[in-house]
Every structure is written in structure tokens, then in C-alpha cells.
Design a protein around this motif. Structure first.
Motif, PDB file in Angstrom:
ATOM      1  N   PRO A  57      32.845  54.006  43.090  1.00 52.35           N
ATOM      2  CA  PRO A  57      31.717  52.898  43.033  1.00 52.35           C
ATOM      3  C   PRO A  57      31.575  52.512  44.468  1.00 52.35           C
ATOM      4  N   GLN A  58      32.753  52.142  45.420  1.00 49.63           N
ATOM      5  CA  GLN A  58      32.645  51.449  46.517  1.00 49.63           C
ATOM      6  C   GLN A  58      31.936  52.452  47.440  1.00 49.63           C
ATOM      7  N   ASP A  59      31.823  53.618  47.395  1.00 52.02           N
ATOM      8  CA  ASP A  59      30.940  54.653  48.263  1.00 52.02           C
ATOM      9  C   ASP A  59      29.604  54.580  47.854  1.00 52.02           C
ATOM     10  N   ILE A  60      28.996  53.873  46.733  1.00 48.74           N
ATOM     11  CA  ILE A  60      27.503  53.810  46.647  1.00 48.74           C
ATOM     12  C   ILE A  60      26.929  52.995  47.596  1.00 48.74           C
ATOM     13  N   PRO A  61      25.943  53.622  48.173  1.00 46.61           N
ATOM     14  CA  PRO A  61      25.353  52.480  49.251  1.00 46.61           C
ATOM     15  C   PRO A  61      24.908  51.115  48.769  1.00 46.61           C
ATOM     16  N   GLU A  62      24.445  50.888  47.554  1.00 44.10           N
ATOM     17  CA  GLU A  62      24.208  49.613  46.932  1.00 44.10           C
ATOM     18  C   GLU A  62      25.306  48.548  46.929  1.00 44.10           C
ATOM     19  N   TYR A  63      26.596  49.290  46.967  1.00 42.82           N
ATOM     20  CA  TYR A  63      27.704  48.435  46.791  1.00 42.82           C
ATOM     21  C   TYR A  63      27.794  47.401  47.795  1.00 42.82           C
ATOM     22  N   ALA A  64      27.737  47.902  49.028  1.00 41.51           N
ATOM     23  CA  ALA A  64      27.796  47.173  50.453  1.00 41.51           C
ATOM     24  C   ALA A  64      26.696  45.866  50.202  1.00 41.51           C
ATOM     25  N   THR A  65      25.484  46.222  49.573  1.00 38.05           N
ATOM     26  CA  THR A  65      24.655  45.066  49.599  1.00 38.05           C
ATOM     27  C   THR A  65      24.529  44.081  48.391  1.00 38.05           C
ATOM     28  N   LEU A  66      25.748  44.429  47.374  1.00 41.65           N
ATOM     29  CA  LEU A  66      25.593  43.629  46.234  1.00 41.65           C
ATOM     30  C   LEU A  66      25.878  41.977  46.447  1.00 41.65           C
ATOM     31  N   PRO A  67      25.365  41.276  45.825  1.00 41.99           N
ATOM     32  CA  PRO A  67      25.307  39.759  45.740  1.00 41.99           C
ATOM     33  C   PRO A  67      26.924  39.600  45.755  1.00 41.99           C
ATOM     34  N   ALA A  68      27.290  38.531  46.339  1.00 37.21           N
ATOM     35  CA  ALA A  68      28.944  38.191  46.521  1.00 37.21           C
ATOM     36  C   ALA A  68      29.526  38.014  45.133  1.00 37.21           C
ATOM     37  N   ASP A  69      28.760  37.303  44.295  1.00 32.93           N
ATOM     38  CA  ASP A  69      29.412  37.334  42.847  1.00 32.93           C
ATOM     39  C   ASP A  69      29.583  38.551  42.096  1.00 32.93           C
ATOM     40  N   VAL A  70      28.673  39.420  42.128  1.00 35.85           N
ATOM     41  CA  VAL A  70      28.588  40.615  41.507  1.00 35.85           C
ATOM     42  C   VAL A  70      29.690  41.494  42.162  1.00 35.85           C
ATOM     43  N   ARG A  71      29.773  41.526  43.415  1.00 35.33           N
ATOM     44  CA  ARG A  71      30.718  42.416  44.144  1.00 35.33           C
ATOM     45  C   ARG A  71      31.963  41.896  43.694  1.00 35.33           C
ATOM     46  N   ALA A  72      32.309  40.708  43.341  1.00 36.38           N
ATOM     47  CA  ALA A  72      33.503  40.135  42.955  1.00 36.38           C
ATOM     48  C   ALA A  72      33.966  40.700  41.737  1.00 36.38           C
ATOM     49  N   GLN A  73      32.911  40.779  40.827  1.00 36.26           N
ATOM     50  CA  GLN A  73      33.040  41.522  39.514  1.00 36.26           C
ATOM     51  C   GLN A  73      33.480  42.957  39.619  1.00 36.26           C
ATOM     52  N   VAL A  74      32.891  43.693  40.546  1.00 35.31           N
ATOM     53  CA  VAL A  74      33.205  45.132  40.631  1.00 35.31           C
ATOM     54  C   VAL A  74      34.701  45.121  41.216  1.00 35.31           C
ATOM     55  N   ASP A  75      35.162  44.333  42.401  1.00 39.66           N
ATOM     56  CA  ASP A  75      36.431  44.498  43.050  1.00 39.66           C
ATOM     57  C   ASP A  75      37.307  43.859  41.908  1.00 39.66           C
ATOM     58  N   ALA A  76      37.188  42.937  40.734  1.00 41.96           N
ATOM     59  CA  ALA A  76      38.201  42.749  40.001  1.00 41.96           C
ATOM     60  C   ALA A  76      38.318  43.507  38.912  1.00 41.96           C
ATOM     61  N   LEU A  77      37.043  44.391  38.618  1.00 45.37           N
ATOM     62  CA  LEU A  77      37.352  45.573  37.652  1.00 45.37           C
ATOM     63  C   LEU A  77      38.442  46.620  38.386  1.00 45.37           C
ATOM     64  N   HIS A  78      38.092  46.874  39.443  1.00 45.91           N
ATOM     65  CA  HIS A  78      38.935  47.837  40.391  1.00 45.91           C
ATOM     66  C   HIS A  78      40.311  47.482  40.348  1.00 45.91           C
ATOM     67  N   ASP A  79      40.670  45.945  40.784  1.00 42.58           N
ATOM     68  CA  ASP A  79      41.971  45.546  40.848  1.00 42.58           C
ATOM     69  C   ASP A  79      42.630  45.498  39.485  1.00 42.58           C
ATOM     70  N   SER A  80      41.946  45.571  38.382  1.00 46.49           N
ATOM     71  CA  SER A  80      42.560  45.658  37.126  1.00 46.49           C
ATOM     72  C   SER A  80      43.200  46.897  36.689  1.00 46.49           C
ATOM     73  N   VAL A  81      42.799  48.101  37.483  1.00 47.14           N
ATOM     74  CA  VAL A  81      43.521  49.482  37.129  1.00 47.14           C
ATOM     75  C   VAL A  81      44.257  49.815  38.572  1.00 47.14           C
ATOM     76  N   ALA A  82      44.165  49.465  39.566  1.00 43.59           N
ATOM     77  CA  ALA A  82      44.432  49.868  40.873  1.00 43.59           C
ATOM     78  C   ALA A  82      45.878  49.928  40.998  1.00 43.59           C
ATOM     79  N   ALA A  83      46.943  49.226  40.550  1.00 48.30           N
ATOM     80  CA  ALA A  83      48.303  49.576  40.275  1.00 48.30           C
ATOM     81  C   ALA A  83      48.735  50.922  39.674  1.00 48.30           C
ATOM     82  N   ARG A  84      47.844  51.504  38.985  1.00 47.11           N
ATOM     83  CA  ARG A  84      48.103  52.585  38.380  1.00 47.11           C
ATOM     84  C   ARG A  84      48.071  53.745  39.520  1.00 47.11           C
TER      85      ARG A  84
END
Length: 575
Positions: free
Chosen positions: A103-130
Motif C-alpha cells: 500500500p505505501q508504494d501506491i502514489p495516492e498513499y503519499a497524498t492521503l489526508p492525515a487522518d486517513v493515512r493514520a488509519q492505513v499506518d495503524a493497520l500496518h502496525d497491527s501486523v508489522a511485528a510478524r
């Protein structure tokens, strides 16, 4: 037109053979084989992805001077969990596996509104430890986190330029994309097409209820088309990265033998397959003593002929649109397939023949268009004429050291061939993905695993004796070739890395135009990625890349490891 009657016929006009690319003709080239999903970084979502692939290709080129990388099939799977772990049992070979999107490599990720980007990052963080765990990967948990993140990016929209690019992709992909997205939609709304759900058998793609479903859930339909666009962009970016960093071929894609019997390809065009009564597999041999049933419906050879092999053309063209080479798993399938009647088991099958000339012609056309190569996996029970035909048309075969005995003897313990006698038109390697890594094979991991899983048809002592004789024959060949000393051969467990490297040094003596090293052999992994003849009994296709200490090796660490550097130096003729 004859006597007032009109008829049409497809003509396949192909070059006589696939020309060897100039850079490959200049001198022997080598590359890596890896299971892409097994190699993860901090940015991954619990499994390796197309972002990891991009970095692996760049580093393999820059740090190891490799010219290609063969990866597991990246054909499309189910749209929602439960996901099928095996990349060799896809839902569609026409489209790509979207669970590997980063997801982070999709061009639109870089221009997401701050609150939406925070949601995406939180989803990533939920599985990143794996990403740091060496235990079997949870592919379903990874997709359950990544899919809603992708939905957030999709719903954020695109600028005009990107929207036009998406529209162009949809137009180019044509009705097949709509059919695949429709199947995904039915799967998601009505449930997986097995068990109690009968929609797969009761509703065709033209059913009014299906058309209504698309109208009612058009956003979800569009989301599935968008996922294919993003996946294609990221695979293309990985291939371009490989070429930009100097690889001769870059990405070598792997073509699975067939598709899931309840998958998208079968649902929207069931007439393409011999559905319901037979599945495809292979007869028993030394390595799989009970034979194999892959659970896949075979192509209907009569349908292929009547339709000018259109479905095969589309699939091959799509694969070569983002690859420099294609490996065809079980290339014997171009000539004949082991059809297994329902309930008969793998031993009760029979061979059904195909028009190999037509399919080879298509491969020749598509490979020539991109100055690429085709590698046919022709291991196991393969008639001599198959290898002759492949070579005549410029398709490379496969030679694996562990299988390459004098006079092609099938008997474990018989002498191994001198690599100088290998075929020129071949991809030569030490091992294959259906065997444990070489370090594990030398320590009889395959014997231990098959006994543990009750896969042996005779006493374990008998199989152990065969495996011991096989290993000794390999050690004898290495000693005779003056690549190891008799002292090393007598003390295998304390000299694993030296023996693995010696086997690769021996590979360089072959005239084969392409050579291949496995990334698992580079890092010293011992665990099998796949145990043929099993499904849920073993964690097939979910073993993360790790060293002999079972410590995870991350994407950005791979090509800086001393062991990998050492094996790279050998493959480059520097040691």
C-alpha cells in the motif's frame, strides 16, 4: 469462402525458435530463485510483497551481479480469506495476486489526508511485528489488515492523470477483467464457492442475479478492478527496477500448471476445462511415492483447438508484459497431462495428449516480442522427445544436480553426472523448490519430514538408506571433481556450507546458458518451503526466509550477509 460457405480459422505464425538474447549468447548468465512472499522488511505486512521484490531485484543486481530472479507464481487468488497458501493452485492465471501489493508504494498513499493515512499506518502496525517472526506466516491475518488499508486508498480517489491511466488499464484488459471482478464480487458477497454455497454451480456470469449484484455493489466491483491495476503497476515497477540496475533478464515469472476447480477462470468459461470428472497430477516416482493429485481441472484440448488457443495466448502475453523470462511448471503439460478420474487417486490416472506445437508457437511469439526466454520444468518422468522438441524451438529445459545421474538413472545412489555433460539449452541449478534447501537435504530433513507426516510407502529405514546412498554419491562426485576433500566428505555435519558451495562451484562447469542459486541456500536455511503430497499437514508456502539459526533474514539484509556474498562470489567465478 468455398461454394458460398464461409469459415474462419486462427493461424498461428511463429518464428521457428526463440532466439537466445544477445547478452545471454555472449556468456553464461546466472540468477537467484526465491519464494518472494518469504522475504520481508519493516514495510511489509507480515508477508513479502512487490515492494520487497523491487528491492530484492535491485540488490541482487548491484550486490551480487545476478542477471535474473525466479520467483513463485504470482497468479490471482481468492479476494478474501481464507486464502490458499499454494501459489501453484491459483484462482486465475490471467490476473495477478493482489495480496502482494504494498500500500505505501501506491502514489495516492503519499497524498492521503492525515487522518486517513493514520488509519492505513495503524493497520500496518497491527501486523508489522510478524515480519520479525520465523514461525509460519499467517497469510490471512496479513490480508485482513492490508485489504481495508487498500480500500481506504481506493476511496480517497485519484487525480485526472491517474484516473485516465486506470481507465486505459480497464480498456486494455477487456471483458476478462470484468469477469474476474464479478467472480470476486460474488465470492465476497455470497461467500466462498464451496461447502454450502452453491452459486458457483447455480449461477453463470450472465445470470440476472449476477448482473444485479454488480449494479448493487459497483464500488466493490470497481475496487477489484483497481486492485489488478495497482498490482500490475507494482510488478512492472519491479521489473523496470531490475533492468535499470543492469539485469539481463530481470524477473522470471513462474507459470502454474493450472487453476483451482472453483476459481474465476473456471466459473466464467467452464467450457475451457474438463470440469467435474477429472483433476491433474503426476504419477508416483522416487520423490513422491504415492503420486500427486493437484486438484486442478485440465484445459479441454478440443476447446483450445476450436478457439485458436486464445485463452493460452492471453495468459502468456500477460505474463511476458512484466517479465524477461517465464518458467513453465511441469512443461510436460504442453504435451500431455496426467488426468486422474474422481475417486481413483494419483495411481489411477492416465495421460491425455495436447497439441504442443500450437502452444510452443504462442510461447515463441510472446517471448520473441520482449527478447525474453522460456524455461520448461522438464524434471521427473519426461519422454526424451519432449526435451528434443524444447531444444529445437529454443525453450530451455531444467537440470538439477540432485537429479542429474549418469544415463538419467532414477536410482538413488547411482553415480552423478559430470556437469560438463549437462545440456546447453537449460537452466541448471543445485536444487528446486520441492526439495528442502541444500543444507537441509544434506542433513536428511526430507527423510525426517516424510516419516513425521506418514508419507512413506515403506519402512523409514529403507528410505533413509536410499537417501544416504544418494548423498554419498553426490559427495563422491564432489571429491572426484576435487571440490571437496575426502575428509570433508566423511564429516558432512561440520562442513555443510563448504559442501553447499562446492555443489555450486561444480554447477559452473556446466555449459548451460543459465545457472541458478536458491536464496535459501545463500542464507543457510534448512526448512522445506513445500512438501509435495501434503496440504494442511505441513506449513507449505508459508515458511519465512531465515538462517540456520532460524533467525529471520529481512529484505534489506539478504545481500549483505557473508554467506550470500560468498555464494555470489562463487556464482560470479570469483572463488
Amino acid at each position: 469462402t468455398v461454394d458460398g460457405r464461409e469459415g474462419k480459422a486462427a493461424i498461428i505464425a511463429a518464428p521457428a525458435r526463440i532466439p537466445v538474447p544477445e547478452a545471454v549468447a555472449e556468456h553464461q548468465r546466472w540468477g537467484w530463485m526465491t519464494q518472494m512472499y518469504s522475504v520481508r522488511s519493516r514495510e511489509s505486512w507480515g508477508i513479502g510483497d512487490y515492494g520487497d521484490l523491487k528491492l530484492l531485484l535491485a540488490d541482487a543486481a548491484d550486490k551480487s551481479k545476478a542477471d535474473f530472479m525466479l520467483i513463485n507464481p504470482i497468479h490471482a487468488g481468492a479476494p478474501i480469506p481464507p486464502l490458499e497458501p499454494s501459489p501453484y493452485l491459483p484462482e486465475s492465471r490471467r490476473f495477478l495476486n493482489v495480496t502482494y501489493i504494498r500500500p505505501q508504494d501506491i502514489p495516492e498513499y503519499a497524498t492521503l489526508p492525515a487522518d486517513v493515512r493514520a488509519q492505513v499506518d495503524a493497520l500496518h502496525d497491527s501486523v508489522a511485528a510478524r515480519n520479525d517472526e520465523s514461525t509460519p506466516m499467517d497469510i490471512n491475518a496479513a490480508w485482513e489488515a492490508k485489504r481495508p488499508a487498500l480500500r481506504l486508498i481506493f476511496e480517497a480517489g485519484r487525480n485526472n492523470k491517474r484516473e485516465l491511466e486506470f481507465e486505459h488499464f480497464k480498456t486494455t484488459a477487456g471483458p476478462d477483467l470484468d469477469s474476474f471482478a464479478t467472480w470476486c464480487l460474488c465470492f465476497e458477497v455470497w461467500g466462498a464457492p464451496w461447502g454450502e454455497n452453491r452459486w458457483f454451480f447455480e449461477k453463470t456470469i450472465d445470470d440476472p442475479a449476477v448482473r444485479q449484484l454488480v449494479e448493487e455493489h459497483h464500488d466493490l466491483f470497481e475496487f477489484n478492478r483497481w486492485l489488478q491495476w495497482i498490482a500490475a503497476e507494482q510488478v512492472n515497477a519491479a521489473q523496470q527496477e531490475a533492468l535499470d540496475h543492469g539485469m539481463t533478464l530481470g524477473l522470471m515469472q513462474d507459470m502454474a500448471v493450472g487453476v483451482h476447480s472453483l476459481g474465476a477462470d473456471v466459473w466464467w468459461n467452464p467450457e475451457r476445462f474438463a470440469v467435474g470428472s477429472v483433476t491433474v497430477g503426476c504419477p508416483p516416482d522416487f520423490y513422491n511415492q504415492q503420486g500427486q493429485d493437484w486438484g486442478q481441472p485440465p484445459f479441454n484440448p478440443n476447446y483450445l483447438a476450436k478457439t485458436g488457443y486464445g485463452v493460452y495466448r492471453e495468459m502468456v502475453h500477460n505474463m511476458f508484459s512484466h517479465a524477461g523470462a517465464v518458467r513453465i511448471d511441469h512443461v510436460l503439460g504442453l504435451f500431455r497431462l496426467w488426468w486422474i478420474p474422481q475417486g481413483e487417486g494419483a495411481r489411477g490416472g492416465a495421460y491425455v495428449t495436447y497439441d504442443y506445437e500450437a502452444m510452443i508457437a504462442i510461447l515463441t511469439i510472446e517471448a520473441s516480442r520482449v527478447n525474453g526466454l522460456v524455461v520448461g520444468e522438464d524434471l521427473g518422468t519426461v519422454p526424451d522427445y519432449v526435451r528434443t522438441v524444447l531444444a529445437e524451438h529454443g525453450l530451455l529445459g531444467c537440470t538439477v544436480e540432485w537429479f542429474a545421474r549418469v544415463d538419467d538413472s532414477p536410482n538413488a545412489g547411482d553415480p552423478y553426472a559430470d556437469p560438463a555433460d549437462y545440456r546447453e539449452y537449460a537452466l541448471a541449478s543445485v536444487t528446486t523448490h520441492d526439495l528442502p534447501p541444500t543444507a537441509g537435504y544434506l542433513q536428511f530433513e526430507h527423510v525426517k519430514l516424510r516419516e513425521e507426516l506418514n508419507l512413506l510407502t515403506g519402512p523409514v529405514e529403507e528410505f533413509q538408506a536410499s537417501a544416504t546412498a544418494e548423498r554419498q554419491a553426490m559427495l563422491d562426485r564432489l571429491v572426484e571433481s576435487e571440490l571437496i576433500t575426502p575428509e570433508i566428505a566423511a564429516d558432512v555435519d561440520d562442513h555443510i556450507q563448504e559442501i553447499v558451495e562446492a555443489m555450486h562451484k561444480m554447477l559452473l562447469r556446466s555449459p548451460s546458458v543459465l545457472l541458478q542459486a536458491a536464496l535459501v541456500d545463500g542464507v543457510g536455511e534448512t526448512r522445506s518451503q513445500n512438501q509435495p503430497g501434503t496440504s494442511s499437514e505441513y506449513c507449505n508456502w508459508r515458511v519465512p526466509l531465515a538462517g540456520p539459526d532460524h533467525k529471520v533474514v529481512h529484505t534489506d539484509e539478504v545481500f549483505d550477509l557473508p554467506r550470500v556474498k560468498s555464494l555470489s562470489a562463487i556464482m560470479n567465478g570469483e572463488k
